[in-house]
Write a protein that holds these residues in place. Structure first.
Motif, PDB file in Angstrom:
ATOM      1  N   ILE A 165       0.854  -1.194   0.000  1.00 57.50           N
ATOM      2  CA  ILE A 165       0.000   0.000   0.000  1.00 57.50           C
ATOM      3  C   ILE A 165       0.888   1.241   0.000  1.00 57.50           C
ATOM      4  O   ILE A 165       1.682   1.442   0.912  1.00 57.50           O
ATOM      5  CB  ILE A 165      -0.922   0.006   1.231  1.00 57.50           C
ATOM      6  CG1 ILE A 165      -1.865  -1.196   1.175  1.00 57.50           C
ATOM      7  CG2 ILE A 165      -1.714   1.310   1.301  1.00 57.50           C
ATOM      8  CD1 ILE A 165      -2.715  -1.360   2.417  1.00 57.50           C
ATOM      9  N   THR A 167      -0.416   4.529  -0.261  1.00 55.18           N
ATOM     10  CA  THR A 167      -1.129   5.483   0.588  1.00 55.18           C
ATOM     11  C   THR A 167      -2.460   4.869   0.999  1.00 55.18           C
ATOM     12  O   THR A 167      -3.270   4.507   0.139  1.00 55.18           O
ATOM     13  CB  THR A 167      -1.392   6.805  -0.162  1.00 55.18           C
ATOM     14  OG1 THR A 167      -0.156   7.337  -0.633  1.00 55.18           O
ATOM     15  CG2 THR A 167      -2.058   7.813   0.755  1.00 55.18           C
ATOM     16  N   ASP A 168      -2.669   4.747   2.305  1.00 54.12           N
ATOM     17  CA  ASP A 168      -3.934   4.194   2.772  1.00 54.12           C
ATOM     18  C   ASP A 168      -4.932   5.330   2.989  1.00 54.12           C
ATOM     19  O   ASP A 168      -4.595   6.376   3.547  1.00 54.12           O
ATOM     20  CB  ASP A 168      -3.725   3.406   4.063  1.00 54.12           C
ATOM     21  CG  ASP A 168      -4.917   2.533   4.413  1.00 54.12           C
ATOM     22  OD1 ASP A 168      -5.793   2.366   3.539  1.00 54.12           O
ATOM     23  OD2 ASP A 168      -4.970   2.018   5.546  1.00 54.12           O
ATOM     24  N   GLY A 169      -6.120   5.125   2.536  1.00 52.98           N
ATOM     25  CA  GLY A 169      -7.168   6.131   2.704  1.00 52.98           C
ATOM     26  C   GLY A 169      -8.445   5.611   2.115  1.00 52.98           C
ATOM     27  O   GLY A 169      -8.490   4.532   1.507  1.00 52.98           O
ATOM     28  N   GLU A 170      -9.537   6.352   2.290  1.00 50.01           N
ATOM     29  CA  GLU A 170     -10.828   5.941   1.754  1.00 50.01           C
ATOM     30  C   GLU A 170     -10.920   6.287   0.270  1.00 50.01           C
ATOM     31  O   GLU A 170     -10.509   7.368  -0.161  1.00 50.01           O
ATOM     32  CB  GLU A 170     -11.965   6.606   2.520  1.00 50.01           C
ATOM     33  CG  GLU A 170     -12.139   6.072   3.932  1.00 50.01           C
ATOM     34  CD  GLU A 170     -13.418   6.547   4.587  1.00 50.01           C
ATOM     35  OE1 GLU A 170     -13.956   7.588   4.145  1.00 50.01           O
ATOM     36  OE2 GLU A 170     -13.889   5.875   5.530  1.00 50.01           O
ATOM     37  N   VAL A 171     -11.459   5.350  -0.500  1.00 46.65           N
ATOM     38  CA  VAL A 171     -11.594   5.523  -1.944  1.00 46.65           C
ATOM     39  C   VAL A 171     -13.052   5.287  -2.337  1.00 46.65           C
ATOM     40  O   VAL A 171     -13.669   4.306  -1.905  1.00 46.65           O
ATOM     41  CB  VAL A 171     -10.687   4.531  -2.712  1.00 46.65           C
ATOM     42  CG1 VAL A 171     -10.816   4.749  -4.219  1.00 46.65           C
ATOM     43  CG2 VAL A 171      -9.241   4.668  -2.274  1.00 46.65           C
ATOM     44  N   LYS A 172     -13.589   6.201  -3.144  1.00 40.54           N
ATOM     45  CA  LYS A 172     -14.949   6.036  -3.665  1.00 40.54           C
ATOM     46  C   LYS A 172     -14.880   5.122  -4.886  1.00 40.54           C
ATOM     47  O   LYS A 172     -14.129   5.382  -5.819  1.00 40.54           O
ATOM     48  CB  LYS A 172     -15.548   7.385  -4.040  1.00 40.54           C
ATOM     49  CG  LYS A 172     -15.771   8.302  -2.851  1.00 40.54           C
ATOM     50  CD  LYS A 172     -16.382   9.630  -3.274  1.00 40.54           C
ATOM     51  CE  LYS A 172     -16.634  10.530  -2.075  1.00 40.54           C
ATOM     52  NZ  LYS A 172     -17.219  11.835  -2.478  1.00 40.54           N
ATOM     53  N   GLN A 204     -14.406   2.527   0.458  1.00 34.23           N
ATOM     54  CA  GLN A 204     -13.588   1.533   1.150  1.00 34.23           C
ATOM     55  C   GLN A 204     -12.186   2.074   1.400  1.00 34.23           C
ATOM     56  O   GLN A 204     -11.636   2.798   0.574  1.00 34.23           O
ATOM     57  CB  GLN A 204     -13.465   0.261   0.300  1.00 34.23           C
ATOM     58  CG  GLN A 204     -14.780  -0.385  -0.085  1.00 34.23           C
ATOM     59  CD  GLN A 204     -15.458  -1.078   1.071  1.00 34.23           C
ATOM     60  OE1 GLN A 204     -14.803  -1.529   2.011  1.00 34.23           O
ATOM     61  NE2 GLN A 204     -16.783  -1.185   1.006  1.00 34.23           N
ATOM     62  N   LYS A 205     -11.611   1.680   2.528  1.00 37.38           N
ATOM     63  CA  LYS A 205     -10.200   1.961   2.760  1.00 37.38           C
ATOM     64  C   LYS A 205      -9.365   0.980   1.949  1.00 37.38           C
ATOM     65  O   LYS A 205      -9.712  -0.194   1.813  1.00 37.38           O
ATOM     66  CB  LYS A 205      -9.854   1.837   4.245  1.00 37.38           C
ATOM     67  CG  LYS A 205     -10.373   2.963   5.116  1.00 37.38           C
ATOM     68  CD  LYS A 205      -9.708   2.955   6.494  1.00 37.38           C
ATOM     69  CE  LYS A 205      -8.225   3.319   6.404  1.00 37.38           C
ATOM     70  NZ  LYS A 205      -7.605   3.443   7.749  1.00 37.38           N
ATOM     71  N   VAL A 206      -8.255   1.461   1.424  1.00 44.21           N
ATOM     72  CA  VAL A 206      -7.373   0.618   0.618  1.00 44.21           C
ATOM     73  C   VAL A 206      -6.944  -0.609   1.417  1.00 44.21           C
ATOM     74  O   VAL A 206      -6.942  -1.744   0.906  1.00 44.21           O
ATOM     75  CB  VAL A 206      -6.150   1.423   0.138  1.00 44.21           C
ATOM     76  CG1 VAL A 206      -5.152   0.516  -0.577  1.00 44.21           C
ATOM     77  CG2 VAL A 206      -6.584   2.558  -0.782  1.00 44.21           C
ATOM     78  N   SER A 207      -6.597  -0.420   2.677  1.00 44.47           N
ATOM     79  CA  SER A 207      -6.140  -1.538   3.511  1.00 44.47           C
ATOM     80  C   SER A 207      -7.247  -2.563   3.736  1.00 44.47           C
ATOM     81  O   SER A 207      -6.980  -3.772   3.816  1.00 44.47           O
ATOM     82  CB  SER A 207      -5.626  -1.022   4.854  1.00 44.47           C
ATOM     83  OG  SER A 207      -6.618  -0.251   5.519  1.00 44.47           O
ATOM     84  N   GLU A 208      -8.496  -2.098   3.833  1.00 43.88           N
ATOM     85  CA  GLU A 208      -9.613  -3.030   4.022  1.00 43.88           C
ATOM     86  C   GLU A 208      -9.849  -3.861   2.768  1.00 43.88           C
ATOM     87  O   GLU A 208     -10.149  -5.061   2.844  1.00 43.88           O
ATOM     88  CB  GLU A 208     -10.863  -2.258   4.413  1.00 43.88           C
ATOM     89  CG  GLU A 208     -10.787  -1.625   5.808  1.00 43.88           C
ATOM     90  CD  GLU A 208     -11.934  -0.687   6.093  1.00 43.88           C
ATOM     91  OE1 GLU A 208     -12.669  -0.327   5.140  1.00 43.88           O
ATOM     92  OE2 GLU A 208     -12.092  -0.280   7.259  1.00 43.88           O
TER      93      GLU A 208
END
Length: 374
Positions: A165, A167-172, A204-208
């Motif tokens: 990863i 950059t982890d963060g929320e993605v639409k 969703q978060k990238v890590s999830e």
């Protein structure tokens, strides 16, 4: 019947749209497009003149030079507009843009300027334009390291690499088939909408997302278990993951047989999901199937006799052939958008167990009949 052309027909979204339109041959006629048309005015004009609707998806998303991306996207749209003007077309143009329009980068700028140039053409020439502002798209057959981080993660997990990863963060996110259904809705509406914001269907978060994909890899790819899929997003993500498996080398998967003096015991499928399980016998020489699904998850398990299972992606000529023998029970899973069949190639009855993740519904069968062998 509407005549529809798609620039970028062989791209990620374009191919899904092209194939889905083909499921409604009484409503839509597909006008084939080749990227070389942009270099030949005569061919481009001929294409444009035939179309009632043009879905303009052709664009460059990634390149080491942002300026090259900008120049390419502006040039592609400019070429299309000139062809519209030369042919006097009043077609409905749907252009794919991006939520990056508002960001300070040349890709976003190129998408915004291309959309605005088509709006200007429509207002002067009496055409119709729908500007599709699209969030991040994922789905089966996306190009890794290009279309989405999900495509990259799926490719890495199924090809022996370890995803990282950045950059982890929320993605639409929106699943490609959900986007295609929205595009077809707008085609049917026949209305201009210069700025149509396509809502994400999941955040969703990238890590999830990576966590889910790693779970699919451990349970499904390595052990054949259908994992728990608790939402439409997870079903879509799982089908996306499955599309990156190298079917030539992964299947058929042999079952583990537990043998004792009484005979043998074989676990056919371990489920976290439910679904419908069925059993068939097939006499020698008979073929079952020759259909495909766009969302269903299906397993064919041969437990007695000899079978030939064949798969072909509906827009490809390549046929995958798998010979299974009940003396070594094995299974093959059916990927979405692959027409498939099973034939008894032995001298005795063939015994097959079929599992599918949703019971058959005649009102929504998701079953389309296409011969594997053209």
């Amino acid at each position: 019947m509407k005549k529809i052309g798609i620039t970028g027909q062989n791209g990620f979204v374009g191919l899904h749209l092209y194939n889905t339109l083909g499921l409604s041959p009484d409503e839509f006629e597909r006008i084939d497009f080749n990227k070389n048309f942009f270099n030949d005015e005569t061919q481009l004009d001929h294409f444009v003149a035939q179309c009632d609707v043009i879905v303009h998806l052709a664009a460059m998303n990634r390149h080491e030079s942002e300026q090259v991306i900008y120049n390419t996207n502006i040039k592609l749209t400019s070429s299309l507009i000139k062809a519209l003007e030369r042919t006097g077309s009043k077609a409905h143009i749907l252009i794919s843009s991006s939520t990056q329009e508002e960001r300070d980068n040349l890709y976003g700028k190129s998408k915004k300027e291309a959309r605005e140039a088509l709006i200007n053409w429509a207002e002067i020439n009496g055409g119709k334009v729908t500007g599709l502002i699209i969030p991040n798209v994922f789905g089966a057959f996306g190009k890794p390291f290009y279309n989405s981080f999900i495509a990259t993660f799926c490719h890495q997990l199924t090809h022996g690499d370890i995803p990282k990863i950045a950059t982890d963060g929320e993605v639409k996110l929106i699943y490609v088939q959900e986007l295609v259904e929205r595009i077809i809705h707008e085609i049917r509406e026949e209305k201009s909408n210069y700025y149509l914001n396509i809502e994400a269907t999941s955040v969703q978060k990238v890590s999830e997302v990576l966590g889910l994909l790693e779970d699919y890899h451990a349970k499904y790819y390595q052990n054949g278990e259908i994992p728990v899929l608790s939402s439409s997003f997870e079903i879509n993500l799982f089908n996306t993951f499955r599309s990156y498996i190298d079917y030539k080398t992964h299947y058929p998967v042999k079952f583990t047989q537990h043998v004792d003096p009484r005979g043998a015991f074989v676990e056919v499928i371990r489920l976290g999901i439910g679904g419908q399980c069925s059993f068939s016998t097939t006499v020698p020489g008979i073929t079952r199937g020759n259909h495909f699904h766009t969302r269903k998850i299906e397993r064919f398990a041969v437990i007695k006799g000899k079978a030939l299972i064949q798969l072909r992606k509906i827009d490809s000529d390549e046929v995958f052939n798998f010979e299974l023998d009940g003396n070594e029970p094995a299974y093959v899973d059916m990927p979405i958008w692959y027409t498939h069949n099973i034939k008894n190639i032995g001298d005795e009855e063939l015994y097959t167990i079929f599992w599918i993740n949703e019971p058959f519904d005649p009102k929504d069968p998701d079953t389309y009949f296409v011969e594997v062998n053209k």
